[in-house]
Enzyme design. Structure first.
Site: not given
Length: 413
Positions: A15, A95, A124, A180
């Site tokens: 990605d 994050r 996210d 993932s």
């Protein structure tokens, strides 16, 4: 004229590799790739070369592991945070650190925007952008997955792989791991693919090769291992007599926990954006730290202070999970939590055995436990007069008796 600069949160996966090239082409911009080293280990190998080859004008790979442990993991663990009673917030807490460093780089480089590869369905995107907004409101954020033109060009992975091949972008895409992952110093998460079926048994022996940080409890040693953890003001500062900083504490506990099959969680959680999602997590060191910290608090923390702090756990966990780390309400809560931890000091002995973390003794120079008062034998201090309990009980029973009388009167009438 100088080109616009965009700082991209870059992992090197399919990605973000495609997004890097797409941003450069679509915006005719200079792309600065940023990767935070927060404990991914071998996943960082070759990233700088790959980013340059993909079209980045500059690459930052910053070692933020110590800061991550000291300023994010440890303060969060002082709070007792546990999202929906299970999740130790391994992805969520990373994050704000990534967002913080991104905006620092953007300002240093004169960039006008930051970008990320988070999807429009996940948490996210919210975390990156809320934390960035709290720190640098003047910097715009580009989220390609929320742009119609990007999704029209890349409706699926096949189109992304074809684009990568056309542009000479080195990517590895395979059906061998149909899920993932996200890894850092605190945990690794697994989601999507076969895990989207909540009936799928991720703990089955046939799926053991999915796990990275831990063995299954069945494969863990048959003998327990004892460790001693020393705390000062709510933070672990030594293990088995060896003084350690936050990073070394987490690395040591991860190794110990993984060896003994500790810290695997399989849950369906509620995302901030409104949907439920299934995630499997490995948090070996964090699980040991969480249990040990709670045991230390049980000996040293005032009952009402603990009750107040515990009443805020759900709120605090939600703030971390939803992306409000730099919000004023989280900062205010953290100040209260720091105050509550001033006497959380002492030593906890833990037994690690086949997925379990078992308390095997606690001691503290500031213990609130007084055996002379708690004893079932004669109290040498005379600090507790058992006769006092009669009035205590009568006063607490008063409202119950009044309520019972009202109910009886209603029934009689």
């Amino acid at each position: 004229m100088a080109k616009e600069k965009i700082v991209l949160a870059y992992s090197g996966g399919l990605d973000t590799s495609v997004i890097l090239a797409w941003l450069k082409e679509t915006y005719d911009a200079e792309i600065i790739a940023f990767t935070a080293d927060i404990g991914q280990k071998e996943e960082l190998d070759g990233l700088e070369e790959k980013a340059i080859q993909t079209g980045a004008s500059k690459v930052y790979i910053d070692d933020l592991r110590e800061e991550f442990a000291r300023d994010f993991i440890f303060p969060m663990f002082q709070s007792g945070a546990l999202y929906e009673g299970q999740y130790l917030l391994g992805t969520s807490i990373a994050r704000p650190l990534i967002a913080k460093r991104m905006v620092e780089i953007a300002r240093a480089e004169g960039a006008t925007a930051i970008a990320h590869g988070a999807t429009g369905k996940g948490n996210d995107q919210v975390r990156f952008e809320l934390n960035a907004a709290a720190l640098a409101p003047e910097i715009k954020c580009i989220a390609p997955w929320r742009l119609d033109e990007f999704r029209e060009q890349f409706p699926g992975r096949a189109e992304m792989i074809a684009y990568a091949e056309k542009h000479g972008i080195p990517v590895t895409a395979s059906a061998a791991k149909p899920y993932s992952t996200d890894r850092n110093l605190l945990h690794i998460s697994f989601e999507s693919g076969m895990l989207e079926d909540p009936w799928f048994d991720a703990s089955a022996e046939s799926n053991e090769d999915m796990y990275v940080l831990s063995v299954s409890p069945e494969r863990a040693p048959d003998e327990p291992e004892y460790i001693e953890m020393e705390f000062e003001q709510g933070n672990c500062v030594a293990i088995n007599g060896k003084a350690m900083g936050p990073l070394e504490v987490m690395e040591t506990l991860n190794e110990l926990g993984g060896k003994h099959g500790i810290g695997r969680i399989d849950m369906v959680e509620n995302r901030f954006v409104g949907m439920k999602s299934r995630g499997v997590y490995e948090t070996p060191g964090g699980t040991i730290l969480f249990v040990a910290h709670r045991k230390m608090e049980s000996l040293t923390m005032d009952r009402e202070v603990m009750s107040l702090r515990d009443s805020l756990i759900s709120r605090y966990s939600g703030l971390v999970y939803n992306g409000f780390w730099f919000a004023p309400e989280r900062l205010a809560l953290q100040a209260l939590i720091a105050e509550s931890q001033k006497n959380v000091t002492g030593t906890v002995r833990m037994k690690l055995y086949k997925g379990n973390v078992i308390s095997a003794g606690i001691k503290s120079p500031v213990s609130l436990y007084n055996p002379d008062i708690a004893t079932m034998e004669a109290d040498p201090t005379q600090a507790y007069n058992q006769n006092d309990a009669t009035g205590f009980i009568n006063l607490n029973a008063l409202r119950l008796r009044v309520q019972a009388g009202v109910e009886q009167s209603k029934h009689n009438n």
